[in-house]
Scaffold this motif. Structure first.
Motif, mmCIF file in Angstrom:
data_model
loop_
_atom_site.group_PDB
_atom_site.id
_atom_site.type_symbol
_atom_site.label_atom_id
_atom_site.label_comp_id
_atom_site.label_asym_id
_atom_site.label_seq_id
_atom_site.Cartn_x
_atom_site.Cartn_y
_atom_site.Cartn_z
ATOM 1 N N ALA A 117 -3.508 2.419 0.499
ATOM 2 C CA ALA A 117 -4.407 3.335 -0.231
ATOM 3 C C ALA A 117 -4.116 4.814 0.087
ATOM 4 C CB ALA A 117 -5.856 2.981 0.046
ATOM 5 N N PRO A 118 -4.061 5.231 1.393
ATOM 6 C CA PRO A 118 -3.752 6.647 1.645
ATOM 7 C C PRO A 118 -2.377 7.066 1.124
ATOM 8 C CG PRO A 118 -3.890 5.423 3.725
ATOM 9 C CD PRO A 118 -4.392 4.528 2.634
ATOM 10 N N LYS A 119 -1.405 6.164 1.198
ATOM 11 C CA LYS A 119 -0.048 6.473 0.716
ATOM 12 C C LYS A 119 -0.086 6.720 -0.798
ATOM 13 C CE LYS A 119 4.068 3.793 -0.171
ATOM 14 N NZ LYS A 119 4.812 2.593 0.147
ATOM 15 N N ARG A 120 -0.805 5.843 -1.496
ATOM 16 C CA ARG A 120 -0.891 5.956 -2.952
ATOM 17 C C ARG A 120 -1.635 7.230 -3.351
ATOM 18 N NH1 ARG A 120 0.631 2.501 -6.698
ATOM 19 N NH2 ARG A 120 1.404 1.090 -5.124
ATOM 20 N N PRO A 165 3.179 7.169 11.068
ATOM 21 C CA PRO A 165 2.555 6.379 12.145
ATOM 22 C C PRO A 165 2.450 4.896 11.789
ATOM 23 C CG PRO A 165 1.268 8.356 11.661
ATOM 24 C CD PRO A 165 2.291 8.242 10.587
ATOM 25 N N PHE A 166 2.116 4.590 10.522
ATOM 26 C CA PHE A 166 2.010 3.189 10.084
ATOM 27 C C PHE A 166 3.363 2.493 10.191
ATOM 28 C CE2 PHE A 166 -1.396 5.407 7.756
ATOM 29 C CZ PHE A 166 -2.477 4.581 7.995
ATOM 30 N N GLU A 167 4.406 3.193 9.743
ATOM 31 C CA GLU A 167 5.766 2.638 9.786
ATOM 32 C C GLU A 167 6.201 2.380 11.234
ATOM 33 O OE1 GLU A 167 8.374 1.971 7.597
ATOM 34 O OE2 GLU A 167 7.076 2.090 5.854
ATOM 35 N N LEU A 168 5.873 3.317 12.108
ATOM 36 C CA LEU A 168 6.251 3.188 13.520
ATOM 37 C C LEU A 168 5.618 1.932 14.124
ATOM 38 C CD1 LEU A 168 7.425 5.098 16.093
ATOM 39 C CD2 LEU A 168 5.010 4.951 16.648
ATOM 40 N N VAL A 169 4.326 1.755 13.890
ATOM 41 C CA VAL A 169 3.609 0.589 14.429
ATOM 42 C C VAL A 169 4.208 -0.699 13.851
ATOM 43 C CG1 VAL A 169 1.372 -0.594 14.524
ATOM 44 C CG2 VAL A 169 1.476 1.888 14.850
ATOM 45 N N LYS A 170 4.485 -0.690 12.565
ATOM 46 C CA LYS A 170 5.049 -1.878 11.894
ATOM 47 C C LYS A 170 6.390 -2.257 12.515
ATOM 48 C CE LYS A 170 7.539 -1.654 8.263
ATOM 49 N NZ LYS A 170 8.102 -1.357 6.943
ATOM 50 N N GLY A 214 3.094 -7.710 12.020
ATOM 51 C CA GLY A 214 3.146 -6.293 11.648
ATOM 52 C C GLY A 214 2.689 -6.051 10.221
ATOM 53 N N LEU A 215 2.011 -7.045 9.620
ATOM 54 C CA LEU A 215 1.579 -6.920 8.222
ATOM 55 C C LEU A 215 0.431 -5.918 8.041
ATOM 56 C CD1 LEU A 215 1.585 -8.075 5.261
ATOM 57 C CD2 LEU A 215 -0.015 -9.797 6.047
ATOM 58 N N LEU A 216 -0.415 -5.791 9.062
ATOM 59 C CA LEU A 216 -1.615 -4.950 8.909
ATOM 60 C C LEU A 216 -1.309 -3.470 8.612
ATOM 61 C CD1 LEU A 216 -4.700 -5.212 8.878
ATOM 62 C CD2 LEU A 216 -4.695 -4.610 11.304
ATOM 63 N N PRO A 217 -0.381 -2.822 9.360
ATOM 64 C CA PRO A 217 -0.130 -1.394 9.061
ATOM 65 C C PRO A 217 0.229 -1.098 7.603
ATOM 66 C CG PRO A 217 0.892 -1.989 11.138
ATOM 67 C CD PRO A 217 0.380 -3.257 10.539
ATOM 68 N N PRO A 218 1.186 -1.851 6.968
ATOM 69 C CA PRO A 218 1.457 -1.531 5.559
ATOM 70 C C PRO A 218 0.266 -1.760 4.634
ATOM 71 C CG PRO A 218 2.844 -3.364 6.302
ATOM 72 C CD PRO A 218 2.153 -2.837 7.496
ATOM 73 N N PHE A 272 5.968 -10.155 -0.613
ATOM 74 C CA PHE A 272 7.364 -9.935 -0.199
ATOM 75 C C PHE A 272 7.527 -9.441 1.238
ATOM 76 C CE2 PHE A 272 7.323 -9.515 -4.828
ATOM 77 C CZ PHE A 272 8.258 -10.475 -5.154
ATOM 78 N N TYR A 273 6.438 -9.445 2.021
ATOM 79 C CA TYR A 273 6.527 -8.897 3.377
ATOM 80 C C TYR A 273 7.618 -9.540 4.250
ATOM 81 C CZ TYR A 273 5.282 -6.988 7.881
ATOM 82 O OH TYR A 273 5.350 -6.344 9.087
ATOM 83 N N PRO A 274 7.814 -10.880 4.194
ATOM 84 C CA PRO A 274 8.872 -11.464 5.048
ATOM 85 C C PRO A 274 10.241 -10.807 4.862
ATOM 86 C CG PRO A 274 7.474 -13.194 4.198
ATOM 87 C CD PRO A 274 7.054 -11.934 3.492
ATOM 88 N N LEU A 275 10.551 -10.368 3.633
ATOM 89 C CA LEU A 275 11.831 -9.684 3.396
ATOM 90 C C LEU A 275 11.906 -8.376 4.184
ATOM 91 C CD1 LEU A 275 12.428 -10.137 -0.457
ATOM 92 C CD2 LEU A 275 13.953 -10.908 1.362
ATOM 93 N N ASP A 276 10.750 -7.745 4.372
ATOM 94 C CA ASP A 276 10.705 -6.489 5.121
ATOM 95 C C ASP A 276 10.991 -6.737 6.604
ATOM 96 O OD1 ASP A 276 10.069 -3.568 4.834
ATOM 97 O OD2 ASP A 276 8.596 -4.062 6.367
ATOM 98 N N VAL A 277 10.456 -7.839 7.119
ATOM 99 C CA VAL A 277 10.703 -8.206 8.528
ATOM 100 C C VAL A 277 12.196 -8.458 8.734
ATOM 101 C CG1 VAL A 277 10.242 -9.935 10.330
ATOM 102 C CG2 VAL A 277 8.391 -9.156 8.857
ATOM 103 N N VAL A 278 12.794 -9.212 7.809
ATOM 104 C CA VAL A 278 14.230 -9.521 7.892
ATOM 105 C C VAL A 278 15.048 -8.229 7.830
ATOM 106 C CG1 VAL A 278 16.148 -10.617 6.661
ATOM 107 C CG2 VAL A 278 14.048 -11.893 7.077
ATOM 108 N N LYS A 279 14.655 -7.321 6.928
ATOM 109 C CA LYS A 279 15.358 -6.034 6.781
ATOM 110 C C LYS A 279 15.345 -5.263 8.106
ATOM 111 C CE LYS A 279 13.430 -2.272 5.954
ATOM 112 N NZ LYS A 279 12.645 -1.120 5.493
ATOM 113 N N THR A 280 14.171 -5.157 8.729
ATOM 114 C CA THR A 280 14.064 -4.416 9.997
ATOM 115 C C THR A 280 14.904 -5.056 11.082
ATOM 116 O OG1 THR A 280 11.840 -3.704 9.403
ATOM 117 C CG2 THR A 280 12.417 -3.528 11.724
#
Length: 300
Positions: A81-84, A129-134, A72-76, A32-40
């Protein structure tokens, strides 16, 4: 009547549950990543929205190519794993703390809401930091070569703390989402018919999760818009950023662009909810099943 009663399989070790969760999370992101790009993109656009969700998809593919939907897929993926791990640990920590403080023996709705809010705020420290880079990579005007280029340039211009721009807005986003989600899921589960089979239980989980997610998203979208604006902006030395603190920024957007602007990106967020939750549940169940078969008794 059966002559023998089957003992319930033993609970899988934490590592297996954690791995299943991480695999499910990564599967959901990839789908579902493309939906995230559209959202941003929708959230970074000031003034009246030019395109809806499908219009945004068409425009991105036409003007920038299909690959842009995965920029920007790599940061998420790296964050999953660390988020979880933080989520698990924070939920456990705050849940026990609130139970001790209130003297309750088991989870109540109020404790679930308080635990969710506190765990969400804790989790935000890991994800910023991950969100910022994304977001820097998802922006239409982005000229960064890749994730490490964003990190290098931000640290060079603003120091290490520059990677934590939007920390306060992210904290509120997680705080309100988790509050809405956990507050709602408790009620919905109580209203649903009692699940007699694993299939019915899965369906109940998906229903409760989707409704909880919808409420969480309805509450937290304005904070997500502010977070995107803060993280998407370029810092100019000596100039006070237009969007700086969360609540004043909400007022600014409301005054300049109207109330609807605080809900930019709401549709792609909601479109991801039910199918995303479904993918998460199915992959978790499937992976745990594989672990049970691989580990054998007493987990089967």
């Amino acid at each position: 009547m059966h002559s023998q009663c089957h003992a319930r399989p033993a609970a899988l070790p934490f590592v297996a549950n954690f791995a299943a969760g991480a695999i499910a999370g990564i599967s959901e992101i990839l789908t579902f990543y493309p939906l995230d790009v559209v959202k941003t993109r929708m959230q970074l656009e000031t003034g009246k929205s030019k395109h809806g969700v499908f219009g945004s998809f068409k425009t991105i593919i036409k003007e920038e190519g299909f690959g842009r939907l995965y920029r920007g897929l790599l940061p998420p993926l790296l964050m999953e794993a660390p988020k979880r791990a933080t989520k698990f640990a924070a939920n456990d920590f705050w849940g026990k703390r609130f139970l001790t403080l209130t003297g309750e023996k088991k989870m109540t709705q109020n404790i679930a809401i308080a635990t969710g809010c506190a765990a969400g705020a804790t989790e935000s420290f890991v994800v910023v930091p991950f969100e910022l880079v994304k977001i820097k990579l998802q922006d239409k005007t982005s000229t960064f070569k890749g994730p490490m280029d964003v990190v290098r340039q931000v640290v060079k211009k603003e120091g290490l703390l520059g990677l934590y721009a939007g920390m306060e807005a992210t904290m509120w986003r997680h705080f309100w989402w988790n509050g809405g989600y956990f507050g709602c899921i408790f009620q919905v589960r109580a209203l649903l018919p009692k699940a007699e089979t694993p299939k019915a239980r899965l369906l109940n989980d998906l229903t409760a999760g989707t409704i909880g997610g919808l409420v969480g998203t309805a509450i937290n979208t304005p904070f997500d818009v502010v977070k995107s604006r803060i993280q998407g902006a370029s810092k100019v030395p000596g100039v006070v950023p237009k969007y700086n603190w969360t609540y004043p920024a909400l007022v600014t957007i409301f005054r300049e662009e109207g109330p609807a602007a605080l809900y930019k990106g709401f549709v792609p967020k909601v479109l991801r909810l039910a199918p995303g939750g479904g993918v998460l549940l199915l992959v978790v169940e499937f992976t745990l099943n594989i672990f049970r078969q691989a580990l054998g008794p007493p987990y089967i």
